[in-house]
Design an enzyme around this catalytic site. Structure first.
Site, short mmCIF file in Angstrom:
data_model
loop_
_atom_site.label_atom_id
_atom_site.label_comp_id
_atom_site.label_asym_id
_atom_site.label_seq_id
_atom_site.Cartn_x
_atom_site.Cartn_y
_atom_site.Cartn_z
N GLY A 244 33.15 78.67 -46.24
CA GLY A 244 31.75 78.29 -46.18
C GLY A 244 31.55 77.00 -45.41
N LYS B 151 36.31 76.30 -48.70
CA LYS B 151 36.91 77.62 -48.59
C LYS B 151 37.34 78.10 -49.96
CE LYS B 151 39.79 75.22 -46.20
NZ LYS B 151 40.85 74.71 -45.30
N ASP C 91 20.51 82.52 -55.58
CA ASP C 91 21.22 83.09 -54.43
C ASP C 91 21.91 84.39 -54.84
OD1 ASP C 91 22.07 83.30 -51.80
OD2 ASP C 91 23.84 82.03 -52.10
#
Length: 354
Positions: A21, A25, A136
């Site tokens: 990201g 990671k 999200d």
């Protein structure tokens, strides 16, 4: 200190990369002491901006310390190395995420979709009951364990809800998440109840599970919002039972006052225990009645990864820049690993707040 050494000093053998990201990671690792594979989220504080470090990271750490549910990825330990990298040791979901699963298999049978969606709904109900919103929710953040049970993950956008003096939830004003899963009121910039917007995202996940395509085309966000507000849901040629369609349509309701609550979702007819064979017969009968009106679709999943198409093509810190900052409390773990430490259930006791 390199990452492999930092992990080794704590009793973990670093494995392969699983994801990456903006600021870190995720890698696999193996615990020598407990003979178990785990996932390790590594966040490099030197690469992160101040907004992320002051707002999002403390929120995520605090929420990880709070949540404890069988359908949420467990966090075992958190520590910080001397080179300012944070290591979050988590339960490893060996069967990847839901989007990967759907891409390889196509749409799921309704009995299997019902089981998995019930697990997701229970995880979200648990979060909302303790006033945590995810913000999200998407197929990429729904992981699968060895038995293909749901494990909700990634609380990077999450926060605890605030309430006014009358007990009413304070509305959010920021854009968080991925466009394909985002409710119309969020995309329009209208102050919104984050719990209600989470429910919309749940509806998109269910739709994808049973239909193997997206309910809305997010290539044109303005047109997408117009379609959402018309309360139009295109099931195309997928043979979906009337009960399942009814549930999806009432979850994906543009009027937040008419959108189903999690309690009503769990009480819906389609969500009740069903006989797999009778459900299959009913679905086959409904498909037979409508198939002559539908275009034939080619085989193979039509799903594409929508997770990187954010409501704003910026970092998490920038996307949610209008939100009020949380308390200045920051999590701090071990500055330097010296010897292997036992994995404990929940967050390691050694974690402290400044």
């Amino acid at each position: 200190m390199d990452e492999a050494t930092a992990l080794k000093n704590c009793g973990y053998i670093m494995g392969v990369s699983l994801a990456e990201g903006c600021y870190g990671k995720v890698k696999s690792a193996y615990s020598n002491q407990y003979k178990a594979h785990v996932a390790v989220k590594i966040i490099d504080k030197k690469k992160a901006d101040n907004n992320y470090l002051e707002k999002f990271l403390p929120r995520e750490m605090e929420i990880l310390a709070l949540v404890n549910h069988k359908n949420i990825v467990k966090t075992y330990e958190i520590f910080e190395s001397s080179d300012e990298k944070i290591y979050i040791i988590m339960e490893l979901a060996v069967n990847g995420n839901l989007l990967q699963y759907l891409k390889s298999r196509g749409s799921l049978p309704e009995d299997r979709s019902q089981k998995m969606f019930r697990q997701l709904a229970m995880a979200m109900k648990y979060c909302h009951d303790i006033n945590i919103v995810h913000r999200d929710l998407k197929c990429e953040n729904v992981l699968l364990d060895i038995n293909y049970n749901i494990k909700l993950s990634d609380f990077g956008f999450s926060k605890q809800c605030a309430y006014d003096e009358d007990g009413s939830i304070l509305l959010s004003k920021t854009f968080c998440g991925s466009v394909a899963y985002t409710a119309p009121e969020v995309l329009e910039g209208i102050p919104y109840d984050p719990k209600v917007s989470d429910i919309w995202s749940m509806g998109v996940v269910l739709f994808v599970m049973v239909c193997d395509h997206w309910p809305y085309d997010d290539s044109n966000i303005q047109q997408m919002v117009s379609t959402q507000k018309m309360h139009t849901v295109d099931f195309r040629s997928k043979c979906v039972t009337s009960e399942c369609k009814d549930l999806i349509i009432h979850i994906l309701h543009p009027n937040v006052l008419k959108r189903l609550t999690i309690e009503k979702i769990l009480a819906h007819t389609w969500m009740q225990s069903t006989n797999s064979e009778s459900t299959h017969r009913k679905k086959a009968a409904e498909c037979f009645q409508t198939v002559h009106q539908q275009e034939e679709q080619p085989n193979g999943s039509k799903l594409q990864n929508k997770g990187n198409n954010k409501t704003e093509a910026k970092s998490k810190a920038t996307q949610c820049k209008n939100e009020s900052k949380p308390d200045k409390e920051k999590w701090q773990g071990r500055k330097k690993a010296q010897s292997p430490n036992p994995i404990t259930k929940g967050i390691k006791k050694g974690l402290k707040r400044d």
